[in-house]
Design a protein around this motif. Structure first.
Motif, PDB file in Angstrom:
ATOM      1  N   TRP A   1       0.973  -1.166   0.036  1.00  0.00           N
ATOM      2  CA  TRP A   1      -0.144   0.033  -0.122  1.00  0.00           C
ATOM      3  C   TRP A   1       0.614   1.139  -0.157  1.00  0.00           C
ATOM      4  CZ3 TRP A   1      -4.450   1.302  -1.292  1.00  0.00           C
ATOM      5  CH2 TRP A   1      -4.991   2.481  -0.935  1.00  0.00           C
ATOM      6  N   PRO A   2       0.488   2.339  -0.821  1.00  0.00           N
ATOM      7  CA  PRO A   2       1.352   3.547  -0.843  1.00  0.00           C
ATOM      8  C   PRO A   2       1.253   4.265   0.209  1.00  0.00           C
ATOM      9  CG  PRO A   2      -0.657   3.712  -2.281  1.00  0.00           C
ATOM     10  CD  PRO A   2      -0.576   2.387  -1.654  1.00  0.00           C
ATOM     11  N   ASP A   3       2.047   5.228   0.379  1.00  0.00           N
ATOM     12  CA  ASP A   3       2.105   6.433   1.377  1.00  0.00           C
ATOM     13  C   ASP A   3       0.405   7.024   1.345  1.00  0.00           C
ATOM     14  OD1 ASP A   3       2.462   8.399   3.473  1.00  0.00           O
ATOM     15  OD2 ASP A   3       3.685   9.483   2.056  1.00  0.00           O
ATOM     16  N   SER A   4      -0.273   6.890   2.360  1.00  0.00           N
ATOM     17  CA  SER A   4      -1.699   7.235   2.564  1.00  0.00           C
ATOM     18  C   SER A   4      -1.745   8.717   2.482  1.00  0.00           C
ATOM     19  CB  SER A   4      -2.086   7.057   3.971  1.00  0.00           C
ATOM     20  OG  SER A   4      -2.345   5.500   4.012  1.00  0.00           O
ATOM     21  N   ARG A   5      -0.698   9.627   2.755  1.00  0.00           N
ATOM     22  CA  ARG A   5      -0.800  11.068   2.521  1.00  0.00           C
ATOM     23  C   ARG A   5      -0.566  11.273   1.183  1.00  0.00           C
ATOM     24  NH1 ARG A   5       3.347  11.165   7.068  1.00  0.00           N
ATOM     25  NH2 ARG A   5       4.487  10.368   5.544  1.00  0.00           N
ATOM     26  N   GLU A   6       0.369  10.821   0.353  1.00  0.00           N
ATOM     27  CA  GLU A   6       0.561  11.039  -1.074  1.00  0.00           C
ATOM     28  C   GLU A   6      -0.717  10.797  -1.789  1.00  0.00           C
ATOM     29  OE1 GLU A   6       3.526   9.746  -4.582  1.00  0.00           O
ATOM     30  OE2 GLU A   6       3.428   8.592  -2.952  1.00  0.00           O
ATOM     31  N   LEU A   7      -1.485   9.553  -1.507  1.00  0.00           N
ATOM     32  CA  LEU A   7      -2.788   9.196  -2.143  1.00  0.00           C
ATOM     33  C   LEU A   7      -3.672  10.104  -1.822  1.00  0.00           C
ATOM     34  CD1 LEU A   7      -4.177   7.353  -4.111  1.00  0.00           C
ATOM     35  CD2 LEU A   7      -4.835   5.898  -2.156  1.00  0.00           C
ATOM     36  N   GLU A   8      -3.845  10.685  -0.517  1.00  0.00           N
ATOM     37  CA  GLU A   8      -5.062  11.428   0.090  1.00  0.00           C
ATOM     38  C   GLU A   8      -4.716  12.921  -0.928  1.00  0.00           C
ATOM     39  OE1 GLU A   8      -6.332  13.822   3.893  1.00  0.00           O
ATOM     40  OE2 GLU A   8      -5.205  11.933   4.106  1.00  0.00           O
ATOM     41  N   ALA A   9      -3.520  13.462  -0.902  1.00  0.00           N
ATOM     42  CA  ALA A   9      -3.180  14.572  -1.519  1.00  0.00           C
ATOM     43  C   ALA A   9      -3.694  14.576  -3.166  1.00  0.00           C
ATOM     44  CB  ALA A   9      -1.659  15.076  -1.540  1.00  0.00           C
ATOM     45  N   ALA A  10      -3.311  13.288  -3.636  1.00  0.00           N
ATOM     46  CA  ALA A  10      -3.619  12.945  -5.196  1.00  0.00           C
ATOM     47  C   ALA A  10      -5.111  13.087  -5.529  1.00  0.00           C
ATOM     48  CB  ALA A  10      -2.869  11.762  -5.681  1.00  0.00           C
ATOM     49  N   THR A  11      -6.119  12.201  -4.591  1.00  0.00           N
ATOM     50  CA  THR A  11      -7.368  12.028  -4.858  1.00  0.00           C
ATOM     51  C   THR A  11      -8.044  13.677  -4.352  1.00  0.00           C
ATOM     52  OG1 THR A  11      -7.519  11.442  -2.571  1.00  0.00           O
ATOM     53  CG2 THR A  11      -7.475   9.742  -4.513  1.00  0.00           C
ATOM     54  N   LYS A  12      -7.488  14.334  -3.435  1.00  0.00           N
ATOM     55  CA  LYS A  12      -8.136  15.640  -3.171  1.00  0.00           C
ATOM     56  C   LYS A  12      -7.857  16.525  -4.335  1.00  0.00           C
ATOM     57  CE  LYS A  12      -7.886  19.453   0.130  1.00  0.00           C
ATOM     58  NZ  LYS A  12      -7.235  19.736   1.388  1.00  0.00           N
ATOM     59  N   ALA A  13      -6.685  16.596  -5.091  1.00  0.00           N
ATOM     60  CA  ALA A  13      -6.585  17.237  -6.091  1.00  0.00           C
ATOM     61  C   ALA A  13      -7.447  16.931  -7.403  1.00  0.00           C
ATOM     62  CB  ALA A  13      -5.063  17.171  -6.691  1.00  0.00           C
ATOM     63  N   LEU A  14      -7.682  15.414  -7.315  1.00  0.00           N
ATOM     64  CA  LEU A  14      -8.289  14.873  -8.532  1.00  0.00           C
ATOM     65  C   LEU A  14     -10.005  15.435  -8.241  1.00  0.00           C
ATOM     66  CD1 LEU A  14      -8.851  12.788 -10.752  1.00  0.00           C
ATOM     67  CD2 LEU A  14      -8.901  11.061  -9.293  1.00  0.00           C
ATOM     68  N   ASN A  15     -10.359  15.154  -7.066  1.00  0.00           N
ATOM     69  CA  ASN A  15     -11.518  15.700  -6.712  1.00  0.00           C
ATOM     70  C   ASN A  15     -11.950  17.088  -7.182  1.00  0.00           C
ATOM     71  OD1 ASN A  15     -14.089  14.788  -5.467  1.00  0.00           O
ATOM     72  ND2 ASN A  15     -13.380  16.424  -3.703  1.00  0.00           N
ATOM     73  N   SER A  16     -10.995  17.925  -6.899  1.00  0.00           N
ATOM     74  CA  SER A  16     -11.152  19.174  -7.268  1.00  0.00           C
ATOM     75  C   SER A  16     -11.526  19.339  -8.694  1.00  0.00           C
ATOM     76  CB  SER A  16      -9.843  20.133  -6.884  1.00  0.00           C
ATOM     77  OG  SER A  16     -10.204  21.585  -7.361  1.00  0.00           O
ATOM     78  N   VAL A  17     -10.752  18.669  -9.795  1.00  0.00           N
ATOM     79  CA  VAL A  17     -10.923  18.891 -10.940  1.00  0.00           C
ATOM     80  C   VAL A  17     -12.147  18.089 -11.427  1.00  0.00           C
ATOM     81  CG1 VAL A  17      -9.913  17.832 -13.175  1.00  0.00           C
ATOM     82  CG2 VAL A  17      -8.399  18.734 -11.446  1.00  0.00           C
ATOM     83  N   VAL A  18     -12.465  17.006 -10.805  1.00  0.00           N
ATOM     84  CA  VAL A  18     -13.779  16.257 -11.271  1.00  0.00           C
ATOM     85  C   VAL A  18     -15.010  17.206 -11.145  1.00  0.00           C
ATOM     86  CG1 VAL A  18     -14.877  14.093 -10.605  1.00  0.00           C
ATOM     87  CG2 VAL A  18     -12.676  14.003 -10.961  1.00  0.00           C
TER      88      VAL A  18
END
Length: 175
Positions: free
Chosen positions: A137-154
Motif C-alpha cells: 500500500w502506498p503512502d496514505s498522505r500522497e494518495l490523499e493529496a492526489a485524490t483531493k486534487a483529482l476531486n477538485s478537477v472532477v
C-alpha cells in the motif's frame, strides 16, 4: 426572457464558389452551415460546440485509465482504504464516464480542465505503479493529496446534480 421560435425563412442565392467557401468555413468552425451563416450575419463568430467528439473520447479514455489505476491500488488496500479506492474506481468508471457518454457534464469546464485531469491521472498512475512495484500500500498522505486534487478537477467538470424540488402535494378538499 424567452426567445421566439425561428419562423422566418430567407432565401439567399450563392454561386458555386461562394457556397463552397461558406461550407468550408462552417466545417472549419465545426458548426452547421445554417448556424455559421446566422452567426456571421449578426457579426458574431460562431463558437464550436465544446462537446466535440474528440475531447469527449479523450476524457472518457482518461477517466477509464484513472479507474484502472484505482482498481490496481485496490489489490494492496485494506479496510477503510479499500472502501475509498473502490469508491473512486466506481466514480471514475461508472459515474463520470457514464455522465460523459450521456453528455451530462460541463462542456466548457471539460475543455478548460482537461490538462489538469490528465495531470492528476498521471499522479494516480505513478502511485499505482509504485504500489505494484513494491507490492504494498502506498503512502496514505500522497494518495490523499492526489485524490483531493483529482476531486477538485472532477467537480469542475461534473458539478453535483441539483435535486429538483418536488411540487407541493395538493390536498383534496372534502365536499
Amino acid at each position: 426572457m424567452t426567445r421566439d421560435k425561428r419562423r422566418h425563412e430567407i432565401k439567399v442565392r450563392y454561386d458555386d464558389h461562394e457556397l463552397a467557401t461558406l461550407k468550408a468555413a462552417s466545417s472549419a468552425a465545426r458548426v452547421p452551415l445554417a448556424v455559421y451563416i446566422r452567426e456571421r450575419s449578426f457579426g458574431r463568430t460562431p463558437k464550436p460546440p465544446a462537446n466535440h467528439p474528440a475531447i469527449v473520447g479523450d476524457l472518457i479514455n482518461e477517466l477509464l485509465k484513472i479507474a484502472t489505476n484505482f482498481s490496481q491500488l485496490a489489490r494492496w488496500a485494506e479496510g477503510e482504504a479499500l472502501t475509498s479506492v473502490n469508491a473512486w474506481e466506481r466514480i471514475m468508471r461508472e459515474d463520470c464516464a457514464g455522465r460523459m457518454i450521456r453528455g451530462d457534464f460541463d462542456k466548457e469546464a471539460a475543455a478548460e480542465h482537461f490538462g489538469a485531469l490528465v495531470e492528476q491521472g498521471r499522479c494516480i498512475n505513478a502511485i499505482a505503479k509504485d504500489a505494484n512495484t513494491e507490492r504494498k500500500w502506498p503512502d496514505s498522505r500522497e494518495l490523499e493529496a492526489a485524490t483531493k486534487a483529482l476531486n477538485s478537477v472532477v467537480f469542475k467538470i461534473f458539478p453535483p446534480k441539483q435535486r429538483q424540488q418536488q411540487p407541493a402535494r395538493q390536498e383534496k378538499l372534502g365536499a
